[in-house]
Design a protein around this motif. Structure first.
Motif, PDB file in Angstrom:
ATOM      1  N   ASP A 179       0.833  -1.205   0.000  1.00 34.64           N
ATOM      2  CA  ASP A 179       0.000   0.000   0.000  1.00 34.64           C
ATOM      3  C   ASP A 179       0.870   1.258   0.000  1.00 34.64           C
ATOM      4  OD1 ASP A 179      -2.303   1.512   0.131  1.00 34.64           O
ATOM      5  OD2 ASP A 179      -2.971   0.723   2.059  1.00 34.64           O
ATOM      6  N   ASP A 180       0.314   2.337  -0.504  1.00 32.16           N
ATOM      7  CA  ASP A 180       0.995   3.642  -0.491  1.00 32.16           C
ATOM      8  C   ASP A 180       2.387   3.536  -1.088  1.00 32.16           C
ATOM      9  OD1 ASP A 180      -1.273   4.530   0.854  1.00 32.16           O
ATOM     10  OD2 ASP A 180      -0.390   4.190   2.823  1.00 32.16           O
ATOM     11  N   GLU A 236      -4.491   4.435  -6.492  1.00 26.37           N
ATOM     12  CA  GLU A 236      -5.524   4.916  -5.567  1.00 26.37           C
ATOM     13  C   GLU A 236      -5.679   6.428  -5.703  1.00 26.37           C
ATOM     14  OE1 GLU A 236      -4.354   3.892  -1.520  1.00 26.37           O
ATOM     15  OE2 GLU A 236      -2.901   5.503  -1.443  1.00 26.37           O
TER      16      GLU A 236
HETATM   17 MG    MG Z   1      -3.169   3.542   0.254  1.00 25.90          MG
END
Ligand code: MG
Ligand code: C2E
Ligand code: MG
Ligand code: MG
Length: 284
Positions: A179-180, A236
């Motif tokens: 993530d990220d 995202e």
């Molecule tokens: Mg994220």
């Protein structure tokens, strides 16, 4: 008592460069009650598959409607839960709820992938793998329908244990997502050490895609890197049609963001999903 709260705040200020209000510091004490009363709930945000041209998954995002404080951002109470050592309760609650949603959505026909977020404080725990194994066995869900999102961060205490756990979970069939991606301390080291299935481009890059040639270059090469490592890429924070179209043209695999849908209660998500709201979007 107030002196204690102040002392705690100063300590936090020094270590985290952040001062929380006393009511925030005691949030963790109400987690079980919040779960029992239905104040804590899961929101689902759609993930679009560029190749298939449909919503093929969702990310489960936790929410808390506090009776006196109103909605509390997940970042805030997850941090408190982590510090208070109560992140286990939330994690397993999220997993169970996300599984219920995933089973219902997969029963409709097309394959549906459900993503959950795993806290850095959970990822190295000794009983994590056995607990996840027990839960998926009891719930009779195929682990590959579940994606575990982990954020690259230095706050993982025991890195070897974390790598061991994530490797084991992946061997059991869970999908792993970083993530990220791009914002942590060790993006490339992470890729070298961890067998993941997906990179999740942070919305900081995604939101600047149209204006910044540099960010476009970073995204383009990250997609190339991911594909070379046989990983898929999800972006995202997509908020407009132009960003959506550009990511499709750059070869990104999946898309998530307000443009495709906000995080919603399950009933709302389900009716949107069933109504094939996706058809309108594929005209872009
Ligand atoms: Mg994220
Ligand atoms: P994340 O996992 O990176 O989640 C993405 C965040 O971006 C979510 O914020 C989502 O609502 C938001 N977002 C999605 N699309 C857009 C967009 O188009 N524009 C903008 N501006 N924002 C968008 P949210 O729900 O507030 O969650 C924040 C963070 O809290 C998450 O970041 C995740 O790290 C954490 N979190 C949320 N739920 C859980 C959970 O169940 N467990 C754990 N451990 N962490 C969670
Ligand atoms: Mg996430
Ligand atoms: Mg984030």
């Amino acid at each position: 008592n107030e002196a204690l709260a102040n002392g705690r705040s100063i300590e936090l200020f020094e270590s985290q460069r952040l001062v929380e209000a006393p009511w925030e510091l005691s949030l963790h004490a109400r987690i079980e009650e919040g779960l029992r009363n239905g104040e804590i709930w899961l929101a689902f945000q759609p993930q679009w598959d560029f190749l298939e041209g449909r919503v093929s998954g969702a990310e489960a995002l936790i929410r808390w409607n506090h009776p006196t404080r109103g909605p509390i951002a997940p970042d805030a109470f997850i941090l408190q839960a982590e510090r208070a050592g109560r992140i286990d309760t939330l994690t397993y609650w999220v997993l169970e709820e996300a599984i219920s949603a995933a089973l219902a959505l997969n029963a409709l026909g097309p394959r549906f992938q459900m993503s959950i977020n795993l806290s850095a404080q959970m990822v190295d725990k000794a009983d994590l793998v056995t607990n996840f194994a027990e839960i998926v066995r009891r719930r009779r869900i195929e682990p590959s329908l579940l994606t575990i999102e982990v954020t690259e961060t230095s706050s993982v205490r025991n890195r070897p244990a974390a790598c061991h756990n994530l490797t084991k979970l992946r061997e059991m069939g869970f999908r792993l997502s970083i993530d990220d991606f791009g914002t942590g301390e060790a993006s490339l080291a992470y890729l070298a050490d961890l067998p993941s299935d997906e990179l999740k481009l942070d919305r900081r890059f995604v939101s600047r895609l149209l204006d910044s040639e540099r960010d476009r270059a970073i995204i383009t090469s990250t997609i190339g890197l991911a594909h070379a490592l046989r990983q898929s890429v999800v972006a995202e924070g997509i908020e407009d049609a132009a960003t959506f179209a550009m990511l499709r043209d750059l070869g990104c695999d999946h898309a998530q963001g307000y443009y495709l849908g906000r995080p919603q209660p399950f009933a709302v998500f389900l009716s949107d999903y069933e109504q094939g709201r996706r058809r309108a979007i594929s005209d872009v």
